[in-house]
Design a protein around this motif. Structure first.
Motif, PDB file in Angstrom:
ATOM      1  N   ALA A  42       2.091  17.152  -4.074  1.00 23.25           N
ATOM      2  CA  ALA A  42       0.664  17.364  -3.805  1.00 23.25           C
ATOM      3  C   ALA A  42      -0.023  16.046  -3.490  1.00 23.25           C
ATOM      4  CB  ALA A  42       0.008  18.039  -5.010  1.00 23.25           C
ATOM      5  N   MET A  43       0.324  15.001  -4.230  1.00 23.83           N
ATOM      6  CA  MET A  43      -0.247  13.676  -3.974  1.00 23.83           C
ATOM      7  C   MET A  43       0.160  13.164  -2.596  1.00 23.83           C
ATOM      8  SD  MET A  43       0.973  10.315  -3.787  1.00 23.83           S
ATOM      9  CE  MET A  43       2.498  10.416  -4.736  1.00 23.83           C
ATOM     10  N   LEU A  44       1.427  13.332  -2.240  1.00 25.10           N
ATOM     11  CA  LEU A  44       1.932  12.809  -0.969  1.00 25.10           C
ATOM     12  C   LEU A  44       1.278  13.506   0.233  1.00 25.10           C
ATOM     13  CD1 LEU A  44       5.727  12.510  -1.853  1.00 25.10           C
ATOM     14  CD2 LEU A  44       4.140  10.614  -1.437  1.00 25.10           C
ATOM     15  N   ARG A  45       1.032  14.808   0.111  1.00 27.32           N
ATOM     16  CA  ARG A  45       0.437  15.547   1.236  1.00 27.32           C
ATOM     17  C   ARG A  45      -0.923  14.975   1.618  1.00 27.32           C
ATOM     18  NH1 ARG A  45       3.268  20.060  -0.999  1.00 27.32           N
ATOM     19  NH2 ARG A  45       1.599  20.494  -2.505  1.00 27.32           N
ATOM     20  N   GLU A  46      -1.647  14.446   0.662  1.00 28.00           N
ATOM     21  CA  GLU A  46      -2.970  13.889   0.934  1.00 28.00           C
ATOM     22  C   GLU A  46      -2.910  12.597   1.740  1.00 28.00           C
ATOM     23  OE1 GLU A  46      -4.808  13.355  -2.834  1.00 28.00           O
ATOM     24  OE2 GLU A  46      -5.012  15.510  -3.254  1.00 28.00           O
ATOM     25  N   THR A  47      -1.730  11.961   1.829  1.00 26.09           N
ATOM     26  CA  THR A  47      -1.610  10.671   2.514  1.00 26.09           C
ATOM     27  C   THR A  47      -1.113  10.801   3.953  1.00 26.09           C
ATOM     28  OG1 THR A  47       0.666  10.237   1.780  1.00 26.09           O
ATOM     29  CG2 THR A  47      -1.123   9.602   0.285  1.00 26.09           C
ATOM     30  N   GLY A  48      -0.811  12.013   4.397  1.00 28.27           N
ATOM     31  CA  GLY A  48      -0.473  12.240   5.794  1.00 28.27           C
ATOM     32  C   GLY A  48       0.859  11.706   6.281  1.00 28.27           C
ATOM     33  N   PRO A  49       1.945  11.900   5.544  1.00 26.95           N
ATOM     34  CA  PRO A  49       3.254  11.481   6.070  1.00 26.95           C
ATOM     35  C   PRO A  49       3.677  12.379   7.224  1.00 26.95           C
ATOM     36  CG  PRO A  49       3.548  12.758   4.068  1.00 26.95           C
ATOM     37  CD  PRO A  49       2.067  12.558   4.233  1.00 26.95           C
ATOM     38  N   ASN A  50       4.653  11.923   8.000  1.00 25.15           N
ATOM     39  CA  ASN A  50       5.172  12.759   9.084  1.00 25.15           C
ATOM     40  C   ASN A  50       5.834  14.019   8.537  1.00 25.15           C
ATOM     41  OD1 ASN A  50       5.352   9.760  10.063  1.00 25.15           O
ATOM     42  ND2 ASN A  50       5.215  11.005  11.919  1.00 25.15           N
ATOM     43  N   ALA A  63       8.936  11.416   1.116  1.00 29.02           N
ATOM     44  CA  ALA A  63       7.909  11.419   2.159  1.00 29.02           C
ATOM     45  C   ALA A  63       8.322  10.415   3.219  1.00 29.02           C
ATOM     46  CB  ALA A  63       6.550  11.053   1.590  1.00 29.02           C
ATOM     47  N   ILE A  64       8.255  10.814   4.486  1.00 27.74           N
ATOM     48  CA  ILE A  64       8.682   9.951   5.590  1.00 27.74           C
ATOM     49  C   ILE A  64       7.471   9.581   6.434  1.00 27.74           C
ATOM     50  CG2 ILE A  64      10.144   9.740   7.624  1.00 27.74           C
ATOM     51  CD1 ILE A  64      10.972  12.404   5.092  1.00 27.74           C
ATOM     52  N   TYR A  65       7.261   8.282   6.574  1.00 30.79           N
ATOM     53  CA  TYR A  65       6.204   7.737   7.426  1.00 30.79           C
ATOM     54  C   TYR A  65       6.924   7.046   8.578  1.00 30.79           C
ATOM     55  CZ  TYR A  65       3.522   8.505   3.156  1.00 30.79           C
ATOM     56  OH  TYR A  65       2.956   9.064   2.040  1.00 30.79           O
ATOM     57  N   ASP A  66       6.974   7.703   9.724  1.00 31.17           N
ATOM     58  CA  ASP A  66       7.853   7.282  10.823  1.00 31.17           C
ATOM     59  C   ASP A  66       7.022   6.890  12.040  1.00 31.17           C
ATOM     60  OD1 ASP A  66       9.906   6.961  12.698  1.00 31.17           O
ATOM     61  OD2 ASP A  66      11.040   8.649  11.889  1.00 31.17           O
ATOM     62  N   SER A  67       7.319   5.698  12.583  1.00 34.28           N
ATOM     63  CA  SER A  67       6.616   5.234  13.780  1.00 34.28           C
ATOM     64  C   SER A  67       7.084   5.949  15.032  1.00 34.28           C
ATOM     65  CB  SER A  67       6.832   3.730  13.949  1.00 34.28           C
ATOM     66  OG  SER A  67       8.187   3.468  14.297  1.00 34.28           O
ATOM     67  N   GLY A  68       8.295   6.516  14.984  1.00 34.07           N
ATOM     68  CA  GLY A  68       8.874   7.099  16.184  1.00 34.07           C
ATOM     69  C   GLY A  68       9.447   6.052  17.123  1.00 34.07           C
ATOM     70  N   LYS A  69       9.447   4.805  16.690  1.00 34.32           N
ATOM     71  CA  LYS A  69       9.953   3.707  17.501  1.00 34.32           C
ATOM     72  C   LYS A  69      11.145   3.046  16.806  1.00 34.32           C
ATOM     73  CE  LYS A  69       5.293   2.756  19.220  1.00 34.32           C
ATOM     74  NZ  LYS A  69       4.182   1.759  19.269  1.00 34.32           N
ATOM     75  N   PRO A  70      11.985   2.348  17.557  1.00 33.59           N
ATOM     76  CA  PRO A  70      13.119   1.661  16.936  1.00 33.59           C
ATOM     77  C   PRO A  70      12.653   0.647  15.898  1.00 33.59           C
ATOM     78  CG  PRO A  70      13.373   1.720  19.335  1.00 33.59           C
ATOM     79  CD  PRO A  70      11.970   2.187  19.026  1.00 33.59           C
ATOM     80  N   GLY A  71      13.474   0.450  14.906  1.00 32.24           N
ATOM     81  CA  GLY A  71      13.151  -0.504  13.856  1.00 32.24           C
ATOM     82  C   GLY A  71      13.845  -0.111  12.573  1.00 32.24           C
ATOM     83  N   PRO A  72      13.785  -0.952  11.554  1.00 33.94           N
ATOM     84  CA  PRO A  72      14.465  -0.661  10.293  1.00 33.94           C
ATOM     85  C   PRO A  72      13.864   0.534   9.573  1.00 33.94           C
ATOM     86  CG  PRO A  72      13.062  -2.581  10.077  1.00 33.94           C
ATOM     87  CD  PRO A  72      13.088  -2.249  11.530  1.00 33.94           C
ATOM     88  N   ARG A  73      14.719   1.262   8.916  1.00 37.28           N
ATOM     89  CA  ARG A  73      14.288   2.390   8.079  1.00 37.28           C
ATOM     90  C   ARG A  73      14.422   1.943   6.624  1.00 37.28           C
ATOM     91  NH1 ARG A  73      13.700   7.050  10.802  1.00 37.28           N
ATOM     92  NH2 ARG A  73      14.093   8.349   8.967  1.00 37.28           N
ATOM     93  N   VAL A  74      13.279   1.813   5.959  1.00 36.72           N
ATOM     94  CA  VAL A  74      13.222   1.237   4.615  1.00 36.72           C
ATOM     95  C   VAL A  74      12.877   2.324   3.603  1.00 36.72           C
ATOM     96  CG1 VAL A  74      12.017  -0.386   3.113  1.00 36.72           C
ATOM     97  CG2 VAL A  74      12.594  -1.040   5.459  1.00 36.72           C
ATOM     98  N   LEU A  75      13.729   2.485   2.603  1.00 37.61           N
ATOM     99  CA  LEU A  75      13.500   3.461   1.540  1.00 37.61           C
ATOM    100  C   LEU A  75      13.020   2.725   0.287  1.00 37.61           C
ATOM    101  CD1 LEU A  75      15.671   6.490   0.568  1.00 37.61           C
ATOM    102  CD2 LEU A  75      15.105   4.821  -1.200  1.00 37.61           C
ATOM    103  N   MET A 116       1.864   2.961  -2.661  1.00 33.30           N
ATOM    104  CA  MET A 116       2.369   2.710  -1.302  1.00 33.30           C
ATOM    105  C   MET A 116       2.075   3.884  -0.378  1.00 33.30           C
ATOM    106  SD  MET A 116       3.504  -0.206  -0.506  1.00 33.30           S
ATOM    107  CE  MET A 116       4.345   0.230   1.015  1.00 33.30           C
ATOM    108  N   ALA A 117       2.095   5.100  -0.907  1.00 34.25           N
ATOM    109  CA  ALA A 117       1.762   6.263  -0.082  1.00 34.25           C
ATOM    110  C   ALA A 117       0.331   6.149   0.432  1.00 34.25           C
ATOM    111  CB  ALA A 117       1.942   7.546  -0.900  1.00 34.25           C
ATOM    112  N   ARG A 118      -0.575   5.694  -0.418  1.00 32.74           N
ATOM    113  CA  ARG A 118      -1.964   5.490   0.013  1.00 32.74           C
ATOM    114  C   ARG A 118      -2.037   4.440   1.121  1.00 32.74           C
ATOM    115  NH1 ARG A 118      -6.506   6.763  -3.532  1.00 32.74           N
ATOM    116  NH2 ARG A 118      -5.851   8.364  -4.999  1.00 32.74           N
ATOM    117  N   LEU A 119      -1.316   3.333   0.936  1.00 32.35           N
ATOM    118  CA  LEU A 119      -1.358   2.261   1.934  1.00 32.35           C
ATOM    119  C   LEU A 119      -0.754   2.711   3.261  1.00 32.35           C
ATOM    120  CD1 LEU A 119      -0.371  -0.862  -0.215  1.00 32.35           C
ATOM    121  CD2 LEU A 119      -2.654   0.033   0.302  1.00 32.35           C
ATOM    122  N   LEU A 120       0.360   3.433   3.194  1.00 34.67           N
ATOM    123  CA  LEU A 120       1.005   3.910   4.417  1.00 34.67           C
ATOM    124  C   LEU A 120       0.166   4.979   5.107  1.00 34.67           C
ATOM    125  CD1 LEU A 120       4.613   4.007   3.020  1.00 34.67           C
ATOM    126  CD2 LEU A 120       3.901   2.652   5.001  1.00 34.67           C
TER     127      LEU A 120
END
Length: 398
Positions: A42-50, A63-75, A116-120
């Motif tokens: 419920a908390m994550l949905r409020e932050t708009g992840p992909n 929760a995945i916050y994805d640019s859709g562009k090449p680059g590192p995938r950091v967990l 971090m979810a808020r920041l992302l």
């Protein structure tokens, strides 16, 4: 052009503190984290992840916050579960669940990742992706393995995985990190020895496990490294007898069955393999010599948590950029952490964040995660994301 990183507001910190304390009131044990997972989702949905994935490896949430562009995938990973320990802390938000508590600080770890979810949510990745992983069942060693083996995890494909564990006894806000092993491999071994009961006046007519138990306890303990406490030795091993029982609580029956539990520890997975072979060989020998049937089972299996060189370098760079003191301290720890399973497909680094030198120890019944660590942990994670150039090169100036 300089791009400022998003930062937590005072209102954010207040809400995250309240959120953490709510989690503290409602701890759930490994494999039972249904309410906690729902609160997280419920908390994550409020932050708009992909996207948000649920029920990964049990009650895991990502929760995945994805640019859709090449680059590192950091967990970035935290844990959902609490402990089977009565909460006796003198705090207004003490656990409301009898016999259960958050004395390992996983509620605080979740709050740092929630930050971090808020920041992302305010500043989406500009390259690559950030995955916020709320992992179930760390305390019994099963959660990370189940998450990594879950088919849904294949969608995440992290290149790097980072985690923070709070650590009382370390000065507040300082970080302990080391390249290489940071936590030991461990597992619980359960030995069941079965003979034959007899009348207590005629013990010679039965087969008692007493001589075997009396021999196994000291000989198993003797398999520990000399001194048994320092992980500075690459061959470090430790065998701790944790439980034994024999026969029935009666005076007329000579025992015919016994159980012996021990925890096995080693600095490396290779060392654990060798230790298991020695322990099992001794148990079989003693059982055979005493004409006993032997059953061996294992539980709470943790692999070594070994920090990757590149991932550790990213963390140290990130800490330097925000002025956080760091060093190896007394690492590796004798304790275990199942975060090591994420190292099977990603470069990992686990760091210990000091929660203060005058606090109860982890798993003490009165331990409570310090809320003031929430923004510090969030800033460390943000700096790691910056060094990984997820937001932009300009974001490196933290």
């Amino acid at each position: 052009m300089k791009v400022d990183l998003p930062s937590l507001t005072n209102a954010d910190i207040k809400k995250l503190t309240e959120w953490r304390r709510n989690l503290h009131r409602h701890p759930e044990l490994s494999g039972e984290e249904e309410r906690t997972a729902a609160t997280v989702a419920a908390m994550l949905r409020e932050t708009g992840p992909n996207s948000i994935l649920t029920k990964i490896g049990g009650h895991g949430v990502a929760a995945i916050y994805d640019s859709g562009k090449p680059g590192p995938r950091v967990l970035l990973r935290c844990e959902l579960d609490g402990l089977p320990i009565e909460d006796i802390a003198d705090i207004p938000y003490r656990s409301t669940v009898s016999g259960k508590g958050h004395q390992c600080g996983h509620d605080g770890h979740m709050a740092m990742i929630a930050a971090m979810a808020r920041l992302l949510g305010r500043k989406h990745p500009q390259r690559g992706a950030v995955i916020l992983m709320f992992q179930p069942a760390e305390e019994d060693g099963s959660g990370a393995r189940k998450v990594v083996e879950d088919a849904a995890f294949a969608e995440l494909k992290p290149d790097f995985a980072f985690a923070i564990h709070n650590m009382p006894g370390v000065p507040f806000g300082q970080v302990r990190i080391v390249d290489g092993p940071v936590c030991c491999a461990s597992r619980g071994i359960m030995l069941k020895l079965t003979g034959r009961t007899a009348h207590a006046s005629q013990p010679e007519t039965g087969v008692s496990p007493m001589p075997a138990i009396s021999r196994l306890m000291p000989e198993l303990s003797a398999m520990s490294s000399p001194g048994g406490t320092s992980t500075s030795d690459p061959e470090f091993t430790l065998v701790t007898i944790t439980h034994t029982d024999m026969g029935a609580p009666a005076f007329g029956v000579a025992p015919g069955e016994a159980n012996l539990f021990a925890t096995l520890r080693s600095l490396t997975d290779e060392g654990m393999t060798a230790l298991i072979e020695k322990v099992e060989a001794l148990a079989r020998k003693v059982a055979q010599e005493n004409e006993l049937k032997l059953e061996i089972r294992y539980t709470d299996v943790f692999v070594t948590c070994r920090n990757d060189t590149v991932a550790t370098s990213i963390v140290c760079d990130a800490l330097d950029r925000i002025g956080v003191a760091h060093g190896p301290g007394t690492l590796p720890l004798r304790g275990s952490e199942d975060f090591g399973y994420f190292g099977r497909g990603a470069k990992i680094a686990l760091m210990m964040l000091g929660s203060g030198e005058d606090l109860p120890a982890l798993h003490n019944p009165d331990y409570d995660f310090p809320d003031d660590l929430i923004p510090i942990g969030a800033r460390i994670y943000a700096s790691i994301v910056g060094v990984a150039r997820i937001w932009s090169v300009a974001d490196l100036d933290l």
